[in-house]
Structures are given as structure tokens and as C-alpha cells.
Design an enzyme around this catalytic site. Sequence first.
Site, mmCIF file in Angstrom:
data_model
loop_
_atom_site.group_PDB
_atom_site.id
_atom_site.type_symbol
_atom_site.label_atom_id
_atom_site.label_comp_id
_atom_site.label_asym_id
_atom_site.label_seq_id
_atom_site.Cartn_x
_atom_site.Cartn_y
_atom_site.Cartn_z
ATOM 1 N N LYS A 55 0.831 -1.200 0.000
ATOM 2 C CA LYS A 55 0.000 0.000 0.000
ATOM 3 C C LYS A 55 0.865 1.249 0.000
ATOM 4 O O LYS A 55 0.516 2.265 -0.576
ATOM 5 C CB LYS A 55 -0.921 0.021 1.229
ATOM 6 C CG LYS A 55 -1.840 -1.171 1.301
ATOM 7 C CD LYS A 55 -2.781 -1.205 0.105
ATOM 8 C CE LYS A 55 -3.688 -2.422 0.211
ATOM 9 N NZ LYS A 55 -4.504 -2.611 -1.008
ATOM 10 N N GLN A 112 -3.769 7.268 18.419
ATOM 11 C CA GLN A 112 -3.800 6.143 19.348
ATOM 12 C C GLN A 112 -3.522 6.658 20.744
ATOM 13 O O GLN A 112 -2.536 7.359 20.968
ATOM 14 C CB GLN A 112 -2.727 5.102 18.974
ATOM 15 C CG GLN A 112 -2.954 4.437 17.629
ATOM 16 C CD GLN A 112 -4.147 3.506 17.589
ATOM 17 O OE1 GLN A 112 -4.781 3.263 18.613
ATOM 18 N NE2 GLN A 112 -4.472 3.002 16.410
ATOM 19 N N ASP A 136 -9.035 6.184 9.410
ATOM 20 C CA ASP A 136 -9.105 4.816 9.899
ATOM 21 C C ASP A 136 -10.445 4.163 9.586
ATOM 22 O O ASP A 136 -10.769 3.112 10.082
ATOM 23 C CB ASP A 136 -8.798 4.751 11.408
ATOM 24 C CG ASP A 136 -9.780 5.576 12.205
ATOM 25 O OD1 ASP A 136 -10.671 6.187 11.575
ATOM 26 O OD2 ASP A 136 -9.649 5.623 13.432
#
Lengths: 799, 799
Positions: free
Chosen positions: A2, A46, A71
Site C-alpha cells: 500500500k 492512538q 481509519d
Amino acid sequence: MKLKAAAEIGINATHMRLPKTATEEEILHSITEVNENSSVHGLIVQLPLDSIHKIDTEKVTNAVAPEKDVDGLTSINAGKLSRGDLGDCFIPCTPNGCMELIKQTDILVVGIGKAEMVKGEWIKKGAVVIDCGINHIPGLTITLNVCVQNTVLSAKRFLETHQPGKWNISYTKLNLQKPVPSDIVISRSCVPKPVDRLAKEVGLLSDEVELYGKTKAKVQLNIVKRLQAQPDGKYVVVTGITPTPLGEGKSTTTIGLVQALGAHMKLNVFACVRQPSQGPTFGIKGGAAGGGYSQVIPMEEFNLHLTGDIHAITAANNLVAAAIDARMFHESTQSDKALYNRLVPLSGGQRKFSPIQLNRLKKLGIEKTDPSALTEEEITRFARLDMDPSSVTWQRVLDTNDRFLRKITIGQSPTEKGYTREAQFDITVASEIMAVLALTSSLEDMRQRLAKMVVATSRNGEPITTEDLGVSGALTVLMKDAIKPNLMQTLEGTPVFVHAGPFANIAHGNSSILADKIALKLVGPEGFVVTEAGFGADIGMEKFFNIKCRYSGLRPHVVVLVATVRALKMHGGGPTVTAGMPLPKEYVEENLELLENGCSNMRKQIENAKHFGVPVVVAVNGFKTDTEAELDLVCRMAKAAGAFDAVRCSHWAEGGAGAVALGQAVQRASEAPSNFKFLYDLELPIADKIRIIAQKIYGADDIELLPEAQHKVELYTKQGFGGLPICMAKTHLSLSHEADKKGVPTGFILPIRDIRASVGAGFLFPLVGTMPTIPGLPTRPCFYDIDLDPETEQVNGLF
Amino acid sequence: MKLKAAAEIGINATHMRLPKTATEEEILHSITEVNENSSVHGLIVQLPLDSIHKIDTEKVTNAVAPEKDVDGLTSINAGKLSRGDLGDCFIPCTPNGCMELIKQTDILVVGIGKAEMVKGEWIKKGAVVIDCGINHIPGLTITLNVCVQNTVLSAKRFLETHQPGKWNISYTKLNLQKPVPSDIVISRSCVPKPVDRLAKEVGLLSDEVELYGKTKAKVQLNIVKRLQAQPDGKYVVVTGITPTPLGEGKSTTTIGLVQALGAHMKLNVFACVRQPSQGPTFGIKGGAAGGGYSQVIPMEEFNLHLTGDIHAITAANNLVAAAIDARMFHESTQSDKALYNRLVPLSGGQRKFSPIQLNRLKKLGIEKTDPSALTEEEITRFARLDMDPSSVTWQRVLDTNDRFLRKITIGQSPTEKGYTREAQFDITVASEIMAVLALTSSLEDMRQRLAKMVVATSRNGEPITTEDLGVSGALTVLMKDAIKPNLMQTLEGTPVFVHAGPFANIAHGNSSILADKIALKLVGPEGFVVTEAGFGADIGMEKFFNIKCRYSGLRPHVVVLVATVRALKMHGGGPTVTAGMPLPKEYVEENLELLENGCSNMRKQIENAKHFGVPVVVAVNGFKTDTEAELDLVCRMAKAAGAFDAVRCSHWAEGGAGAVALGQAVQRASEAPSNFKFLYDLELPIADKIRIIAQKIYGADDIELLPEAQHKVELYTKQGFGGLPICMAKTHLSLSHEADKKGVPTGFILPIRDIRASVGAGFLFPLVGTMPTIPGLPTRPCFYDIDLDPETEQVNGLF
């Protein structure tokens, strides 16, 4: 894998790590930074396991800008469902997996941005591909792949949106009514798109736009830098034949044309128009936002305060005026030494020049920076501007039609100790600062122009500037927001820049260079920017070319010349047309003879445009009383006179649909060869430049400089202002200086009564006759009809 | 099952169905409508299978407001990945399932909103529970359950955010430096939160806020209606002892106190402060945004144009002035009949009164609506206002320190035919329109106040109003945005309303009632609103209670009285304190004797506050030269004088942390019993009301009405204005009318020179001495130091 996809379109990955002890504020600050960085296209937050005890996780996840939240979850709504209190992570991530991740990382803010971003601040914090260190956690690979893929998509979308090319814009559908309702009714019947959406549609980044309510926004100048490599679009100027006092619909045609090019021909297009003066809105003037189904909306915002630019000019202009009179007063009542001690005061035991004072010293040729080092003679030269009160050319201004301020005596309070003098107020748009705003090309350039403005002459003949008064920096501060163009929209949802509105007689009557420049970049090479020049082609267009284009360096592709059957009949010998009176029958019945005679004026104005080497498209703005034969005749005559094309338009009644033929003609003309040239060289003597305009554009035999004008030619030449372009202050109702001479007057000598200088704006303005600089209110001003409905908050009665 | 959860918190489900033929515009329009409806908490958009051919699906899904996007996906980024071109649906939905759904529905916009919403517009389109008709599609049940659950969460969150209760707000951390840098350096060193975020934090809905750039916003008045059932917070007014000419830090204390209550004590708190006049910013005045580490930021935005409210007042005020002189001119030069024909002109063959003219007819007692029905006598009465030029009390204004406009002669241009008269300019904040803005309670009320303003007296003694001039509606239109309070923030991130800034002498010197009212609702019953009254307690506080609280109906809980050792020493007999000169040694060395003597002034001002039945907390604003013994003495004396408490503060150097003790004292005082009462009844004769203020507050023996004042008492009583409250125009530098009488002067008679009326604002203002109404520029105005850095766009040199 990716990441390769990311690299292909110039994306790199990095991360930003905050210590585990980071506070909520610090985390929010980091997120805000990333949100506002237009080169970051993806962001994941996070949080550590114990974060819920000390920070509000929901607030943190909510802070992420939605378009950067890659996300795959709307943090706002999905958070509580699938993630509990674990923070923000993807569904396939099991609670255990998340915990694993959280144990391993501190507080991790991951941003994926373009290469440029990595080169900047972030790289210092260590650029790392996103899956390093967390890729091996069970169940997280998919998450991260998805995130990267999303970021690639987000970046692609960003690049698509912000690259040259067709805008992704939605147009507003008109719901045409017959008979055409009043302008305010039409304006109100259309719901404008939220201006932040419009800004996005035309390729502006959110951090380049400052919203002013829901329908107006200012565009920051840093966009000029971002788009500097982008090729310009096509540049079109709308002008007109010599008009009747009613006006012939130049603004309406400007807006109709962009509605046609945009909503109907699906081209990128911007209109760049002047901000109207608010004062006349309450007097007798009609709206300046166009009219009928070709308008800038909301028209009440357009016609009233807008974003306060004119108010800023009032404040800046009058600060200069107050500084002039206060300075003359203080100089009259103090010794040189006392003046100096006050101008360079003791502070903490020492004296210091301000930077503005150092500029004045430099101008005086005094190369000293220590206030105690000046000789007495130098102190006198520095401290005493010695302005001759009779030489003050700077006037106070108000954006109000207040005729009683045309000539006043000031300083009559005992506190001014008898230092009275005659003065006057002008309307704010006549301020030189408005002309500066219109002609400036950057903040730095505006600072310089504002400093160069000459306000008076000293008793020994030196020009005194705002810099000498020490006020130039404050003026720049007052004008720091006004310099940003204002974004609005047309009835059909195409973008409009509304920026600057200098007088069309004592100034150059064109909207700002900055708005045109930004718009030309935003539309891209296949797009169009349509701007309007005030008054007829002999005035507004001539100044557009010789002054505005000279300062901007921009080269126009097409001139649109607006003509009406009504005005042409007047030029052909029709009876006088007076505002507020019914039109004589010649104007409402077919009369081909008057019309054909009057086409001489149009022919001359076409010729005027062709002097500059630019193709001319004649737009015949049709009224319902015009006959087919009349409209055909005008088009035929226009083409015979050398127009590239001539087309009939009905945009007032039909919006952009009524100007599609005009749009097509403009598009064709923009591809025709053009050979732009100025009418005169700046190096020529002042009188020669004036003569060239008078002879070539007005058709005068010659000019006559009256004594005051002759004196000014000598003064300005001596003062070093002889190389400025010329901005004629002449009636717009005739090609000559006599308003009642219609058609194409010949055999006249143009008298030049006086010449004034706008040194900061950058032009000399010869006065041909007297120019009213502040209008008055009639017996029944239109404010009688204007009111606000307190329930709906709607403005009523505005035109 | 899930729907039950929804119903529990008062949520109902509905859907909105558009025809399959709906255009992109129509869909976007529907989405925008739902986005802007604050009673809708969830939205899903389903597009038909073939929609990609005719509409831009991405644009449509992007249009959904993120906080309403309840299908668990960020439409913006996840769309392309999991849903391809099928539109916007949840991951567990298989492509086949989606196709099934899409085949069955047309274009379906599903909104899940509160019961109120269902009662409104939407129910007309058919309310249906969300799982009807689509629940049976395989794979979709989860989707829909999740959506409903999300909507419940979204609505719950909405209700939590917008209910009384602790705000979810983040504070900004100060990075304190020593020595304390300049105000502009501190202001710039703090990054303000984006104002839209701040608005959300304090419970404002996005559709109630109009952004003005990134750091300022206007709040719409419809919030008053939304929050009307909400209990008010505690209301605190900050005032001061009689100050030195340097000021004793009321603004700084106001801001320091809210920073303490908010960022340190975690209470909901709003500061409501005045917008400063821009003119003095370039003269000699310091900033008005507080100072040191207690400031409103960005201070340059606060001190300069803000959102243009003062500019709007300038425009409105001067339109009235222009209308007065133009009307007198037209009346002087026209017959009654000609006037009438112009005032009620033929249009389309008939004459018609405008609504404003009908109001004038009503006032004249003429009950006719047909212009042709008026008798000649009625025509004369209607058309001729017959203002006595010498009676004109309305002045022009500018927000510039222009001393040469203090007294002028206007109308000297030949176009005004010799109708010259003496006039003057005041500074804009002295305009009655500013006082109206500060005292109004709604748009409707402002419309009425603006119409009632008396500008002159007719030759037969009738008061002439702006409504008589026909300009009242236009004034309301010009002021329609100014009426909305401006949201900004303190250095520590607590919210501030900046709204209205009337003069504290010829007007009442308090910020707006509207801002206070809105803030009191937003903070909720446990929260605090702190506002500041101009000048010392004898002036600003007295007017706050007797004028502002009378009109607002609000009842204050606590008075904070700011005192400084410096000012108290001056009252104790210390040498004269002059701005710009070094302080005599008495002020920088300990001197308990002077201090103790001077506490008399503080004692009197505490007593003044207690006249109104409100507990007083004394805030001793400490300077670094103050000694422990001095500060202790002041606190002791204050408590002995009856203060609820007295505490030392150091918020200038330490921000909110330096005012926590003050905040705690205020919180305790707010819970103490209070028994608010006005000082006088409105029904009393004018002279009695003035006497009560003079005796009880200033300590005068009596008042003396000089002849002009006596005349005005009779005139206003006759004209029906006798019942207005009193707004004393007295020096703020002494409790008496003589600025040099410090401490507590006694044995004096207060002379009343004249009385003026602000009938629209709603008060009479007795003049005690002459009040300067436009300042001048000194020899070296502070504009010498002010400049803009063209690179960084930073303002330099502003204080």
C-alpha cells in the site's frame, strides 16, 4: 504494498510521537496542527490504555478533521460502539489487539502527508513508515493497509480538487418568474450555497479562507504563492458605450456572462467586481450587485457593510487627516526642540527613533540613528514638516451621502486656539487608499504605496507623505484584512470576488488587481475571469488598460462592450433621458433612424478598444421594448465596425441562459489572436500623455492646460511624479467634456482645469470640469422604504 | 429493540423520500436542510443504483455533516473502499443486500430526530419508523440497528452538550515569563483555539454561530429563544474605587477572574466586556483587552475593527445626521406641496405612504392611509418637520481622535445655498446608537429604540425623532449584524463576549444586555458571568444597577471592587499622578499612613455598592512595589468597611492562577443572601432622582440646577421623558465634580449645567461640567510604533 501506492502519487508516511505524559491540551494542539496542515492527508490517533483516567478520549477523537480521519470510522459516532474506551481504532482490531498496540506505543499521532510535509517540521521528529513497529500486531495489518489506502485516496482527492482542471462545482437552479420580481425578492428567493462549500469547490483550501458569516469569506493572500506555477485563465473586461444617466447594465452583463460560462457552459469562471459604496444605497442609487436574474447574492450583504473593507478605508483615511491637522497644530504651538523631545521621547533614560522615523531621516539624507547625534539644523528638518495649510490635498471621508460636508471649516473649538481652516469630506470610495487597495499586488507593496501617499506640500515645496507623518505602519495595520478579496456567489452559484471600488472619475474605477490575479490562477488555463471597468470604454476601459494592466502585468484576452438600443438612440439625437422621469416615446417605440445614427458612439468605442489590440465582443443588452429589427441593426453595425462578434443577451430576465450566446462569442474571441499594447509610454511628458488620451480616445482636437494645471505639471515634474500614468477625471456621459454632447463629438479642445496626484496609488488625475466627490440625499431618500422584519430578519425595500 | 432505546430519550424516527428523478441539487439541498436542523441527530443517504450516471455520489455523501453521519462510516474516506459506487451504507451490508435495498427504495434520505422535529416540517412527509420496509433485507438488520443506536448516542451527546451542566472545554496553558513581556507579545505567544471549537465547547450550535475569521464569531439571537427555559448563572459586576488617571486594572481583573473561575476552578464562566474605541488605539490609550497574562486574544483583533460593530454605528449615526441637514435644506427651499409631492411620489400613477410614513401620520393623530385624502393643513404637518437648527442635538461621529472636528461649520459649499450651521463630531462610541445597542433586548426592541431617538425640537416644541425623518428602518438594517454578540477568548481559553462600548460619562459605560443574557443561559445555574462597568463604582456601577439592570431585569449576585495601593495612597493625600510621568516615590515605597487615609475612598465605594443590597468582594490588584504590610492593610480595612471579603490578586503577572483566591471569594459571596434594590423610583421628578444619586453616591450636600438644566427639566417633563432613568455625566477622577478632590469630598453642591436626553437608549444625562466627546492626537501618537510585518503578517507596536 500500500505504501508503494502512496509513494506513486508523492505521498510519504511519517509519525509523530508524544510522550506518555502528554496532557489533553498537548494532544489537542498536535491534532489541530495536523488538521490545519493542508499537506497532511491522513491522521490516526492512538491513546494509551490509561488515558481515559486523565483525558477526555471522545474530545480528542472528535478533534480530528473528518477529511483526515482515515481509519475508516467516524470517530464521532462509531467510537463508543465498537471501541468502548479504547480510543480510536479500526473494527477488525480486537480488543486484545488494541491493548497490545497500546501497551507498545506511547501516545502516537500518525500523519501521512505529501513529500513537502515530510521535508518540513515533521521530519525533525523522525519520518517512519506507518506500519513500522505496529505492523506485526495480530489483526492490525488490515487496519493499517486500509488506513494507508484511505490516505492515498484522500490525497488523490485533494490533488484532484486543487489541481488545474474542471472544478467539482454545483450550480444553483433558477426558478424564473415573469414578470421579473424586484432584485431583493429574487436575491432572497435563492438560497446561497454555504460559502465554505463554494470555497472548496473552486479549489481553495480551508486554511486559505476566513469565513465572515455563512455567505461571505475572505481569501488569504498566501494562495498567490501556492498557485504561482499555475497558468492563468482567460481575462475578460466588460465595458460599455457612453451610457445614459440610467446606466446600460454593465454589472448585470458581467454577472449574466459568468452565470452563462459557468452554470450553462460548465467552464471554470470567476467574476471580479467592485464593492459598491454603502452611502448611496440609502440615497437614490440602485443596487450594484447586477440585477434581475443576474446578481451577486445575498444582495443586501453585497450592498451594505460586506466584510468592512470600506469601513477600514474610512478609518485609515481619517487617521491620516487627523494626523495632518494635529501635526500642523503641534508645530504651530511648539519650538523645534520641544517638538523633537516629544517626537523622540525619553523612555527608560534614553531616546530612540522608531523605524518609521528612521525612514524619514533617510529621506532627508540624514544617516544617523542616534537621536542625540543630530545637529540643531537636522533636528529642525526632522521635527518640522512645515506643511502649508493651503496645500493640504488630503480630505476626510465618510461613506454617507452628506452634502453638508462638501465644504466645512474645521478647528473652531477653543481647544484648537484659532487654527481653523477650510476643508471637505469626500465619500470614502474617493479616498486614495481605496485606489491603493485596488492597485496593490501584495501586503509589502501596499505598505509601500500607503507610505508614499502625498498629503501636502511643505512651505519650501517638498511633498509631505504619510511616512513623514509617521502613520504609514498604522495604515497598513488598519488595512490588513481589507487587502484580502471577498468571496461571494452569483444567483446560479458561480464564484465572485468583490474587492475594492475606487471612484471611476478621480480614480481608475476598477476592482482589485489581487482578486483578478487570484481568480486567474483558480480558474486555470481553460477558465475565465470576467471583470468590469467603471463608466464607458473611453474612461473605465482606458484606465483598465493603461493603469490597472500596467501595474498588474496582466494581458486581457477579450473586451465585452455593452450597448443598449436606448443609449444608442440617445446618441442618435433622441430626447434627453433623465433618471426618475418616464422615458420619451422614441425609446419605447421602434426608431431605426435614431438608432443607426447613434451607432456612431458604439463604433468609436469599438475603435477605442481596438487601439489596445484586443478583440471586442459587443453585448446588446436587450430591453423588452426593443424590436427585432433594432436588435439586428445594432449587431450588424457592431460587426461592420470591426467587432469580433455582436450578440443579443437577455440575462436580466433569464439569468445565465440569456447570455450563453455571449459566452460562446467570448470563448471564441479569447482564442483569436490579440496584440495588446498600451496607448502611451510613461516616459512621455505629462501633457503629451494627456493629449494622446484626449485625441485618440475622446476624439478631441487638442488639450488646453489652464494655469493651475500648467503649474501642477511643473510641480509634479520637479517632484519626480512626471512618470506616473494618467487617470482622467471627465464626465462619463459624453466622449467629450460636455455631458450633453452625445454621439461622437468632434472639433473640441479638452480643457484641463487642474491636475492632482495620487502618488501612493500611482497616477496623476487631470480634472476636466468639477467632479462632485460626495453625493447628497434627495427630498425622499430611498431609506424611507428600507426596513428589517424583526421576526424573519429579512431586509425589505432595498431596490 | 433499538428503537425503544431511542424513544426513551425522546427520539423518534422518520424518513424523507425524494423522487427517483431528484437532481443532485435537490438532494444536496435536502441534506443541507437536515445538517442545519439542530433537532435531527442522524442521517443516512441512500442513492439509487443508476445514480452514478447523473449525480456525483461522492459530493452527495460528503455533504452529510459528520456529527449526523450515523451509519458508522466516514462517508468522505471510507466510501470508495467498501461501498464502491453503491452509495453510503454499512460494511455488514453485502453488495447484493444494498442492491436489494436500492431497488426497493427511491432516493431515500432518512433522518432520525427528536420528537420536536417530527412534529414539524418532516412529519408532513410521513413519519415512519426506520426499520419498516427495509428491515427484512438480508444483512441489513445490523446496519439499521447500529444506525439507530448511533443516532441515540448522537442525540444523547447532543443533549448532554446542550443541557445545563459542566462544559466539555479545554483550557489553554500559559507559559509564564518573567519579567512580564508586552501585551502584544503575550497575546501573540498564545495560539487561540479555533473559535468554532470554542463555540461548540460552550454549548452553541453550529447554526447559531457566524464565524468572522478563525478567532471571532457572532452569535445569533435565536439562541435566546432556545435557552429560555434554562436557569441563569450567577451574575458578577466588576467595578473599582475612584481611579488614578492610569486606571487600576478593572479589565485585567475581569479577565483574570474568569481565567481563575474557568481554567483553575473548572466552573463554566463567561466574561462580558465592552468593545474598545479604535480611535484612541492610535493616540495615547493603552489596550482595553486586559493586560499581562489576563487578556482577551488576539488583542489586535479586539482593539481594531473586531467584527465591524462600531463601524456600523458610525454609518448609522451619520446617516441620521445627513438626513437631518438634508431635510432642513429641502424644507427651506421647497413649498409644502412640493415637499409632499416628493415625499409621497407618484409611482405607476398613484401615491402611497411607506410604512414609516404611516407611523408618522399616526404620531400626528392623522388616521388616514390614502395620500390624496389629506387636508392642506395635514399635508403641512406631515411634510414639514420644521426643525429648529439651533435645537439639533444629533452630532456626526467618527472613530478617530480628530480634535479639529470638535467644532466645525458645515454647509459652506455653494450647493447648500448658504444654509450653514455650527456642528461637531463626537467619537463613535459616544453615539446614542451605541447606548441603544448596549441596552436593547431584541431586534424588535432595537427597532423601536432606534425609532424613538430624538434628534431635534421643532419650532413649536415637538421632539423630532428618527422615525419622523423616515430613517429608522434603514438604521435597523445597518445595525442588524452589530446586535449579535461577538465571541472571543481569554489567554487561558475561556469564552468572552465583546459587545457594545458606550461612553461611561455621557452614556452608561456598560457592555450589552444581550451578551450578558445569553452568557447567563450558556453557563447554567452553577456557572458565572463576569461583566465590567466603566469608571469607578460611583459612576459605572451606579449606572449598571439603575440603568442596565433596570432594563435587563437581571439581578446581580456579587460586586467585585478593584482597589490598588497606588490609588488609595493618592486618595490619602499622595502627590498628583500623571500619565506619562514617573510615579513619585510615595507610590513606590511603603507608606502605610497615606494608604490608611486613602482607604476612605474604598470605604465609601463599598458603602455605595451596599446601597443596592449586593455583597462586595474587594480585589486588591497588587503591583510589584506594594509591600506585604500595605496589601494586608487594604484587605483588613476593606473587611472592616463591610466587604464580604477582600483578597489580593496577581493575575496580571500570573494569569488565572493569580486570581483563584478572588474566584473562591466570589463563589462564596454568590451564595450569600442578597437583597437587590434600585436607588430611586423612576416616577420621582427628574431633579429628585439626580439629587438622590448626588447625595447617596457622591456624598454631595445638594444639587444645583443651572438655568439650562432647569429649562431641560421642564422641557423633558412636558415632552413626556421625565420617567427615564438618570445617567450622570461626571468626572470619574473624584467622587465629586472636581477631579482634583480625592478621598471622600464632603460639603459640596453638585452643579448641573445642562441635561440631555437619549430617548432611544432610554436615559437623561445631566452634565456636570464639560465632557470632551472626541479626543485629540498628541505630538507623538502611538501610531509611530505600529506596523505590520508583511512577511509574517504580525502586528507590531500595539502597546
